[in-house]
Write an enzyme that holds these catalytic residues in place. Structure first.
Site, PDB file in Angstrom:
ATOM      1  N   HIS A   1     -24.266 -28.825 -11.618  1.00 50.05           N
ATOM      2  CA  HIS A   1     -23.956 -28.326 -12.960  1.00 50.05           C
ATOM      3  C   HIS A   1     -24.346 -26.881 -13.198  1.00 50.05           C
ATOM      4  O   HIS A   1     -24.114 -26.345 -14.277  1.00 50.05           O
ATOM      5  CB  HIS A   1     -24.624 -29.203 -14.023  1.00 50.05           C
ATOM      6  CG  HIS A   1     -26.108 -29.003 -14.104  1.00 50.05           C
ATOM      7  ND1 HIS A   1     -26.968 -29.582 -13.215  1.00 50.05           N
ATOM      8  CD2 HIS A   1     -26.868 -28.270 -14.943  1.00 50.05           C
ATOM      9  CE1 HIS A   1     -28.208 -29.232 -13.506  1.00 50.05           C
ATOM     10  NE2 HIS A   1     -28.182 -28.424 -14.541  1.00 50.05           N
TER      11      HIS A   1
HETATM   12  C1  UD1 Z   1     -28.761 -27.328 -19.756  1.00 56.83           C
HETATM   13  C2  UD1 Z   1     -29.943 -26.445 -19.341  1.00 56.83           C
HETATM   14  C3  UD1 Z   1     -30.217 -26.628 -17.854  1.00 56.83           C
HETATM   15  C4  UD1 Z   1     -30.394 -28.079 -17.504  1.00 56.83           C
HETATM   16  C5  UD1 Z   1     -29.173 -28.865 -17.972  1.00 56.83           C
HETATM   17  C6  UD1 Z   1     -29.287 -30.336 -17.660  1.00 56.83           C
HETATM   18  C7  UD1 Z   1     -30.194 -24.316 -20.569  1.00 56.83           C
HETATM   19  C8  UD1 Z   1     -30.025 -22.846 -20.474  1.00 56.83           C
HETATM   20  N1  UD1 Z   1     -29.659 -25.036 -19.564  1.00 56.83           N
HETATM   21  O1  UD1 Z   1     -27.606 -26.834 -19.088  1.00 56.83           O
HETATM   22  O2  UD1 Z   1     -31.399 -25.939 -17.524  1.00 56.83           O
HETATM   23  O3  UD1 Z   1     -30.544 -28.218 -16.114  1.00 56.83           O
HETATM   24  O4  UD1 Z   1     -29.029 -28.666 -19.374  1.00 56.83           O
HETATM   25  O5  UD1 Z   1     -28.166 -31.016 -18.052  1.00 56.83           O
HETATM   26  O6  UD1 Z   1     -30.768 -24.795 -21.523  1.00 56.83           O
HETATM   27  N2  UD1 Z   1     -21.993 -30.636 -23.206  1.00 56.83           N
HETATM   28  C9  UD1 Z   1     -21.433 -31.803 -23.650  1.00 56.83           C
HETATM   29  N3  UD1 Z   1     -22.270 -32.774 -24.127  1.00 56.83           N
HETATM   30  C10 UD1 Z   1     -23.604 -32.633 -24.169  1.00 56.83           C
HETATM   31  C11 UD1 Z   1     -24.161 -31.423 -23.726  1.00 56.83           C
HETATM   32  C12 UD1 Z   1     -23.345 -30.434 -23.228  1.00 56.83           C
HETATM   33  O7  UD1 Z   1     -20.247 -31.994 -23.618  1.00 56.83           O
HETATM   34  O8  UD1 Z   1     -24.310 -33.571 -24.613  1.00 56.83           O
HETATM   35  C13 UD1 Z   1     -21.104 -29.599 -22.644  1.00 56.83           C
HETATM   36  C14 UD1 Z   1     -20.699 -28.543 -23.621  1.00 56.83           C
HETATM   37  O9  UD1 Z   1     -19.365 -28.249 -23.422  1.00 56.83           O
HETATM   38  C15 UD1 Z   1     -21.537 -27.327 -23.238  1.00 56.83           C
HETATM   39  C16 UD1 Z   1     -21.777 -27.539 -21.760  1.00 56.83           C
HETATM   40  O10 UD1 Z   1     -21.770 -28.952 -21.564  1.00 56.83           O
HETATM   41  O11 UD1 Z   1     -20.897 -26.122 -23.519  1.00 56.83           O
HETATM   42  C17 UD1 Z   1     -23.072 -26.961 -21.293  1.00 56.83           C
HETATM   43  O12 UD1 Z   1     -24.178 -27.452 -22.095  1.00 56.83           O
HETATM   44  P1  UD1 Z   1     -25.491 -26.556 -22.327  1.00 56.83           P
HETATM   45  O13 UD1 Z   1     -26.496 -27.306 -23.089  1.00 56.83           O
HETATM   46  O14 UD1 Z   1     -25.098 -25.229 -22.826  1.00 56.83           O
HETATM   47  O15 UD1 Z   1     -26.026 -26.271 -20.858  1.00 56.83           O
HETATM   48  P2  UD1 Z   1     -26.134 -27.209 -19.584  1.00 56.83           P
HETATM   49  O16 UD1 Z   1     -25.188 -26.702 -18.581  1.00 56.83           O
HETATM   50  O17 UD1 Z   1     -26.083 -28.664 -19.934  1.00 56.83           O
END
Ligand code: UD1
Length: 365
Positions: A206
């Site tokens: 991821h």
């Molecule tokens: C975040 C953390 C990362 C961790 C990871 C575990 C930061 C900078 N990054 O990254 O360190 O390893 O979580 O999962 O805080 N989304 C969903 N549903 C959710 C959450 C996210 O659909 O419940 C999608 C959204 O489109 C979002 C994307 O995933 O834009 C990324 O989510 P985000 O929380 O920004 O960062 P992660 O890549 O999950």
């Protein structure tokens, strides 16, 4: 009565707060332990299932922040968390790990002169391209109690000039959860996906560096297809990765040996980790979990903030050159396994050490 607010936001936070919450119950006549969920992760499969599996109570505060750019996400958490702090006036704010919620909540507390506890302090990848590295460095620089999981963390904080009196080597709270729930693992997921114990490859990816560019993600999928000629490959897909696989038209479900599925809950994933022959990952936590379990792990990143897993554990850090990674994977599947051992103080008691220190500080100082 003293008051501590612990923060959870994203998936890797929940299994770290669960043992801390449990350990605080021993002191419940003196310390009220509250949980604030920022809502950085909000999907059922990224959040709720972990509360259920880890027996966490419903959060006392839910900020409902959701996704967004880094600045948006961080700023929104700060605005909402400040209101909670002003209303609740806790004695301590406790944050874990390195996600955006970690820095957002610690920065908010620092400006209100509330003491900050950082659990999993001192880890450094020395790669500022990773948002998590920025979050780690900044959070540590404003924390009052820094709890460290491995020796490298002690050295990093010393080099950064953090006074020894603030730093405590206590072990790993994520391993507390693993040790606590290991006997609840079961064969349900193996049956569901038709996997044999010790005869499959488990994949998680991821990191932006692996999944955000079409070129790298294409190479990864091609490699997984080749590995799947040798073993069944199970790939639970993170929402960020799924979004990109769809966008780049890489979501091909025809290969029956490369099983793509939704994110998996805590205990089910632990069952899959424990029984895997090999794990391919870019996660931080899985490097540690596999080392604890003695399971072979190949990390598809150029750096790790958890070097102990490479130095004494079963982890191999192979960069993003996928030819190298594939070669190493093949060697493991041919039986060339890296021997490892469990790092110091990864014994299931880190949260007890942390709460003992904090309660002593709260009551006696
Ligand atoms: C975040 C953390 C990362 C961790 C990871 C575990 C930061 C900078 N990054 O990254 O360190 O390893 O979580 O999962 O805080 N989304 C969903 N549903 C959710 C959450 C996210 O659909 O419940 C999608 C959204 O489109 C979002 C994307 O995933 O834009 C990324 O989510 P985000 O929380 O920004 O960062 P992660 O890549 O999950």
């Amino acid at each position: 009565m003293k008051k501590v607010i612990s923060v959870v936001g994203a998936r890797p936070n929940f299994m770290k707060i669960a043992p801390i919450h449990r350990a605080f119950q021993k002191y419940k006549n003196h310390v009220k332990h509250l949980i604030c969920h920022t809502g950085q992760h909000y999907d059922e499969k990224m959040s709720k299932v972990f509360f259920d599996d880890l027996e966490l109570p419903k959060p006392d505060f839910y900020l409902g922040i959701g996704s967004g750019s880094h600045a948006e996400q961080t700023a929104k958490v700060m605005i909402e968390f400040e209101k909670i702090l002003i209303q609740e006036k806790p004695d301590l704010v406790l944050v874990v790990g390195d996600v955006n919620s970690t820095i957002a909540c610690s920065l908010t507390a620092a400006k209100l002169h509330i003491k900050i506890v950082h659990v999993e302090a001192g880890l450094r990848s020395f790669d500022k391209m990773m948002p998590e590295e920025i979050n780690r460095v900044l959070t540590d620089s404003i924390s009052d109690y820094l709890f460290v999981t491995e020796k490298s963390g002690m050295e990093n904080l010393m080099h950064e000039g953090v006074p020894d009196s603030k730093v405590f080597f206590v072990g790993n709270v994520m391993i507390d959860s693993l040790a606590y729930y290991l006997n609840k693992t079961n064969g349900a997921m193996l049956s569901k996906f038709g996997l044999e114990p010790g005869k499959y490859v488990l994949v998680t990816l991821h990191r932006p560096s692996n999944v955000d560019s079409k070129e790298q993600l294409t190479k990864l999928i091609n490699m997984l297809n080749r590995v799947s000629e040798k073993r069944k490959v199970l790939f639970p897909i993170h929402p960020r990765t799924l979004k990109n696989l769809k966008e780049y038209n890489l979501l091909d479900e025809d290969n029956k040996n490369l099983i793509l599925t939704d994110p998996i809950g805590y205990i089910d994933f632990l069952s899959l980790t424990k029984n895997a022959e090999l794990i391919l990952t870019d996660s931080g936590g899985i490097q540690e979990e596999s080392t604890y379990l003695g399971v072979q792990c190949i990390t598809l990143r150029t750096s790790t903030e958890r070097p102990v897993t490479v130095e004494i554990g079963t982890n191999q850090l192979l960069g993003t050159d996928l030819n190298k990674a594939e070669l190493a994977a093949n060697l493991v599947l041919e039986g060339n396994k890296k021997q490892g051992r469990i790092p110091d103080l990864w014994d299931g008691k880190a949260a007890e050490r942390i709460t003992e220190i904090l309660v002593d500080e709260l009551i006696n100082n």
